[in-house]
Design an enzyme around this catalytic site. Structure first.
Site, PDB file in Angstrom:
ATOM      1  N   ASP A 193       0.855  -1.184   0.000  1.00  0.00           N
ATOM      2  CA  ASP A 193       0.000   0.000   0.000  1.00  0.00           C
ATOM      3  C   ASP A 193       0.895   1.240   0.000  1.00  0.00           C
ATOM      4  O   ASP A 193       1.848   1.317   0.780  1.00  0.00           O
ATOM      5  CB  ASP A 193      -0.900  -0.011   1.241  1.00  0.00           C
ATOM      6  CG  ASP A 193      -1.967   1.060   1.175  1.00  0.00           C
ATOM      7  OD1 ASP A 193      -3.031   0.798   0.599  1.00  0.00           O
ATOM      8  OD2 ASP A 193      -1.731   2.164   1.724  1.00  0.00           O
ATOM      9  N   GLU A 217      -4.489   2.430  -4.600  1.00  0.00           N
ATOM     10  CA  GLU A 217      -3.049   2.482  -4.351  1.00  0.00           C
ATOM     11  C   GLU A 217      -2.547   1.168  -3.772  1.00  0.00           C
ATOM     12  O   GLU A 217      -1.499   1.111  -3.138  1.00  0.00           O
ATOM     13  CB  GLU A 217      -2.708   3.641  -3.411  1.00  0.00           C
ATOM     14  CG  GLU A 217      -3.211   3.487  -1.996  1.00  0.00           C
ATOM     15  CD  GLU A 217      -4.607   4.070  -1.761  1.00  0.00           C
ATOM     16  OE1 GLU A 217      -4.880   4.462  -0.615  1.00  0.00           O
ATOM     17  OE2 GLU A 217      -5.405   4.127  -2.708  1.00  0.00           O
TER      18      GLU A 217
END
Length: 242
Positions: free
Chosen positions: A92, A135
């Site tokens: 992430d 993301e």
């Protein structure tokens, strides 16, 4: 690609709408098809290009979420049969919302693509890196012994950390990622969701401990969960038909 005796490409194609498909392929840089329009070679090229396009994330070119889950299911079945170790990394981008808020979504897209490129450069041809969310990324690493798992994860983290992203004439950015990882249970019939939950737990730990770090399960899991016991002794997993 063979054609039936009654198939006349140049005539029958007039009734088919290929404009949208060709537009999508051209936007993705896949519109240079071989053969004359309407020929068998041209049609097969279009089919192959569309299949490739449907399996990849449009922004990064990495395998997309659907391709990732299909590969994850195959890998966990392979580990159950062979006993070979396999590592799942979940990544992430740290503080990605700040990038979007400060510089706009265009710069955010550049950051995502840069991280995707760095990720692809750090893995083997046999590994599968994928973009699974905004993301969020994941990597399936078959045949990755536990002794090397932390090294692989750190290589990815450092590669991203050292990257300078040119987001404009005067704007240069650096970003970091948090990484969590877990091994598939060997010789156990498990599920992709269980494997992902364990990797996600380690990703959450990396975030909570300050970000820009890697957290892997200390050792491969040797215990069997209640759900996995059900898969072993209770027949088919939920939703699977005989």
């Amino acid at each position: 690609m063979s054609t039936s005796p009654g198939f006349r490409p140049t005539q029958d194609l007039a009734s088919l709408q290929f404009d949208r498909a060709l537009q999508l392929l051209q936007q993705a840089g896949l519109g240079d098809l071989q053969g004359a329009p309407g020929s068998a070679v041209w049609l097969q090229g279009m089919i192959d290009a569309l299949c490739d396009l449907s399996s990849r994330d449009a922004l990064t070119g990495l395998p997309n979420r659907r391709t990732f889950f299909a590969a994850l299911s195959r890998e966990i079945d392979r580990v159950a049969r062979s006993g070979e170790p396999a590592l799942l990394l979940m990544l992430d981008i740290d503080h990605f919302k700040r990038v979007n808020d400060a510089h706009g979504h265009g710069v955010g897209d550049l950051v995502i693509k840069a991280v995707a490129d760095a990720l692809a450069e750090c893995v083997r041809p046999m590994d599968l890196p994928a973009r699974i969310g905004g993301e969020e990324f994941a990597v399936i690493l078959p045949n990755c012994p536990p002794a090397f798992g932390q090294t692989v994860a750190e290589r990815v983290r450092l590669r991203v950390e050292k990257q300078i992203i040119a987001a404009g004439p005067t704007l240069k950015l650096g970003v970091t990622v948090s990484i969590g990882g877990a091994y598939a249970p060997q010789w156990v019939r498990s599920t992709p969701s269980i494997w992902m939950e364990r990797s996600d737990l380690q990703l959450y730990r990396a975030k909570s401990e300050g970000r820009n770090r890697t957290c892997l399960e200390p050792t491969p899991v040797s215990t069997v969960s209640a759900e996995e016991k059900g898969l072993l002794f209770g027949g088919n997993p939920p939703g699977e038909l005989e």
